[in-house]
Design a protein around this motif. Structure first.
Motif, PDB file in Angstrom:
ATOM      1  N   GLY A 189      -0.353 -27.789 -29.381  1.00 50.91           N
ATOM      2  CA  GLY A 189       0.707 -27.508 -28.401  1.00 50.91           C
ATOM      3  C   GLY A 189       1.837 -26.592 -28.550  1.00 50.91           C
ATOM      4  O   GLY A 189       2.840 -26.137 -28.039  1.00 50.91           O
ATOM      5  N   VAL A 190       1.713 -25.813 -29.977  1.00 50.01           N
ATOM      6  CA  VAL A 190       2.747 -24.791 -30.249  1.00 50.01           C
ATOM      7  C   VAL A 190       1.975 -23.378 -29.571  1.00 50.01           C
ATOM      8  O   VAL A 190       0.788 -23.050 -29.849  1.00 50.01           O
ATOM      9  N   ALA A 191       2.940 -22.613 -29.036  1.00 56.16           N
ATOM     10  CA  ALA A 191       2.579 -21.243 -28.514  1.00 56.16           C
ATOM     11  C   ALA A 191       3.217 -20.167 -29.445  1.00 56.16           C
ATOM     12  O   ALA A 191       2.607 -19.122 -28.865  1.00 56.16           O
ATOM     13  N   GLY A 192       3.741 -20.360 -30.364  1.00 48.82           N
ATOM     14  CA  GLY A 192       4.246 -19.220 -31.337  1.00 48.82           C
ATOM     15  C   GLY A 192       5.053 -19.952 -32.331  1.00 48.82           C
ATOM     16  O   GLY A 192       5.491 -21.080 -32.303  1.00 48.82           O
ATOM     17  N   ILE A 193       5.000 -19.095 -33.695  1.00 40.79           N
ATOM     18  CA  ILE A 193       5.808 -19.605 -34.599  1.00 40.79           C
ATOM     19  C   ILE A 193       6.492 -18.494 -35.436  1.00 40.79           C
ATOM     20  O   ILE A 193       6.189 -17.413 -35.332  1.00 40.79           O
TER      21      ILE A 193
END
Length: 456
Positions: A189-193
Motif C-alpha cells: 500500500g506504500v506509494a513512495g519511501i
C-alpha cells in the motif's frame, strides 16, 4: 442522493485543504513552523538519542532498542505492527486511512566496536553499556529523528492528506534487514519511501541528495587458496599459497583499472590476508582472502563476481595451487541504491524551502539549538542544501525498498570542528546532536509534500 452529496462535500473539503496546504508551502509558513517546532523538541530529542546510545545492539538483536522505541510510541498514542520475519522490526501508521501512503524509514542496529573510555559520551555519562558494541554509524540519531517526525505527524494526524508509515528496521549493517522487511510486506500500500543518513563528510546542516545511483551495490567475499605446505628453507618442495594469494590480489586490480569503464564506479578491495598462526619458517597449507566488491550498477556487480572467480581460480593454478570451493559470497548482497528522479527533485525542493524559510543571511540560517556547543560564527552550522554530483561507494540496504517503490535517500551533514567530522564506523565517531531537529523537519516536510503531490 445524500451519500453522493456527502462524498462530494468530502472531496471538496479535501481539495480545499490541499490548496491551502500548497499555498502555505509556497509561502514557506509550514516549513518555518516545522523548523520551529522541531527545534522546540531539542531537549527531548537529545534525551531520546542518548538513551538509545547507551543500549546499542547488533543486527537482529535490537530487543531493548525496539522496546524503548515502542514505549515512546505508546506515550504518543501511536499503535504499531511487528514484522516477525525481521525479528525486531516494526512499523506504525499515522493518518486517517484515506489517500496515498508514504513511508519514512530508520535503521536501528549498532556495530561491534568498543566505545573509548574518553569519548564524549563516556565523559557525559551516556556511553554504551554494552561491551564491544557501539552506535558508530549514527543509527541512534536516525531513530531519534524518526520518533520526532512521528510526534509531529501525530499532532497533525487529523489534517494529513493521507497516511505516513513509520518504519523501524533492524539489521542494516550487513544483515539485509530491509529485504526481510520488504519480503514480509512492509511496503504493501506504500506509494513512495524516504530515508536519510547523517554524514560526517558534509558540513553540519547541509542536506544533500541526487537522482539516480547515490550509493554502490556491495558484496563480500571469502576465498581459500590451497597449496602444499613445507619448510621455508625448501620452497621448491612446496606449493606456496602465499605467493599464489599475493598474485591473486594483484591480478584482481585490473578488474577495475582495465575492465571497468572509467565513467563507472567500481571497487575490489582485499582487506584480509590470513595465513593462519604458523611460524616464520613454515610455508602454510592454505591462505584465506576476504574483502568486498562494489559497483554502481547491478550488471557490473554480476560481472565483477564472475571475473573474480575466474581470476582467483586461474591465478592459483598458475602457481600450482587450487581454489577447491568457489568464493563464499554474502548471503544478502546489497544492490545499488538508486534514487527516483522525481523523488530526488521533491526532496531538493523541500530542502531548498527549509533553507529559505529560515530567513538567514544569503538563504542560510544558524541551526544551533539553545545551549548548543556548535560554533555558529564559523559558518559550519548553517542550514544549506546541495545537489550531490557524485555517488558514494558505501552501500545501504535501503536499496531494497527502491526495488519496489519510488524511493529517495538523502544525507544530512554533521561535520564541525568539534570532532563530528570523524568517519562512520570509527570508535571516535560522534553525532552532532544539533542535526536532530533538522532531520525531524526534513522527514515531516518530505512526507507532507509527497502526500500533497499525490492527491487523486
Amino acid at each position: 442522493g445524500l451519500q453522493l452529496e456527502m462524498a462530494s462535500l468530502r472531496q471538496a473539503f479535501t481539495l480545499c485543504v490541499l490548496a491551502l496546504s500548497l499555498a502555505a508551502c509556497a509561502d514557506g509558513d509550514v516549513d518555518a513552523s516545522l523548523l520551529a517546532e522541531a527545534h522546540s523538541m531539542q531537549p527531548w530529542l537529545v534525551d531520546i538519542r542518548r538513551e538509545l546510545h547507551t543500549i546499542p545492539e547488533l543486527a537482529f538483536t535490537e530487543h531493548k532498542t525496539s522496546a524503548f522505541i515502542k514505549s515512546q510510541l505508546d506515550l504518543l498514542s501511536i499503535s504499531y505492527t511487528d514484522i516477525k520475519e525481521s525479528v525486531t522490526g516494526f512499523y506504525a501508521d499515522i493518518g486517517t486511512g484515506e489517500g496515498p501512503m508514504f513511508a519514512l524509514r530508520a535503521d536501528m542496529d549498532a556495530l561491534p566496536i568498543q566505545e573509548p573510555l574518553d569519548s564524549l559520551a563516556a565523559l557525559g555519562g551516556w556511553a554504551s553499556k554494552t561491551d564491544g558494541c557501539m552506535h558508530a554509524c549514527g543509527h541512534d540519531g536516525h531513530v531519534t529523528m524518526l520518533l520526532g517526525a512521528a510526534r509531529v505527524l501525530k499532532a497533525r494526524e487529523s489534517v494529513l492528506l493521507g497516511r505516513v508509515r513509520i518504519v523501524f528496521q533492524p539489521g542494516e549493517e550487513g544483515g539485509g534487514g530491509a529485504k526481510k522487511m520488504v519480503d514480509a510486506g512492509v511496503l504493501k500500500g506504500v506509494a513512495g519511501i524516504s530515508g536519510l543518513h547523517v554524514w560526517p563528510g558534509l558540513h553540519l546542516g547541509t542536506i544533500g541528495t541526487k537522482a539516480g545511483a547515490i550509493m554502490a551495490g556491495s558484496d563480500r567475499f571469502a576465498v581459500r587458496i590451497h597449496g602444499r605446505g613445507g619448510h621455508g628453507a625448501m620452497p621448491h618442495l612446496a606449493a606456496d599459497p602465499v605467493v599464489a594469494a599475493s598474485a591473486i590480489v594483484m591480478a584482481l586490480q585490473p578488474l577495475v583499472s582495465r575492465e571497468t569503464s572509467p565513467t563507472e564506479g567500481a571497487v575490489v578491495t582485499v582487506a584480509v590476508f590470513n595465513t593462519g598462526a604458523g611460524a616464520n619458517n613454515v610455508i602454510p597449507d592454505s591462505v584465506e582472502l576476504q574483502g568486498t566488491i562494489r559497483s554502481l550498477s547491478d550488471a557490473n556487480m554480476d560481472r565483477l563476481r564472475r571475473r573474480f572467480t575466474e581470476v582467483a581460480v586461474g591465478t592459483a593454478a598458475v602457481y600450482g595451487c587450487r581454489v577447491e570451493d568457489l568464493p563464499d559470497w554474502a548471503d544478502i548482497p546489497y544492490p545499488t541504491t538508486v534514487n527516483d528522479a522525481g523523488m530526488a527533485k521533491m526532496v531538493m525542493t523541500v530542502a531548498d524551502r527549509l533553507v529559505s524559510s529560515a530567513q538567514g543571511e544569503a538563504g542560510k540560517t544558524c541551526m544551533c539549538a539553545p545551549g548548543s556547543t556548535a560554533d555558529c560564527s564559523s559558518g559550519s552550522s548553517t542550514l544549506s542544501s546541495m545537489l550531490l554530483e557524485d555517488p558514494f561507494m558505501v552501500a545501504e540496504d535501503f536499496a531494497f525498498y527502491g526495488k519496489e517503490v519510488p524511493a529517495v535517500f538523502s544525507f544530512i551533514g554533521i561535520a564541525t570542528e568539534h570532532g563530528t567530522n570523524v568517519s562512520l564506523h570509527s570508535a571516535r565517531f560522534q553525532l552532532a546532536e544539533d542535526v536532530l531537529p533538522l532531520g525531524v523537519a526534513l522527514h515531516v516536510a518530505t512526507a507532507l509534500q509527497f502526500l500533497a503531490q499525490h492527491q487523486s
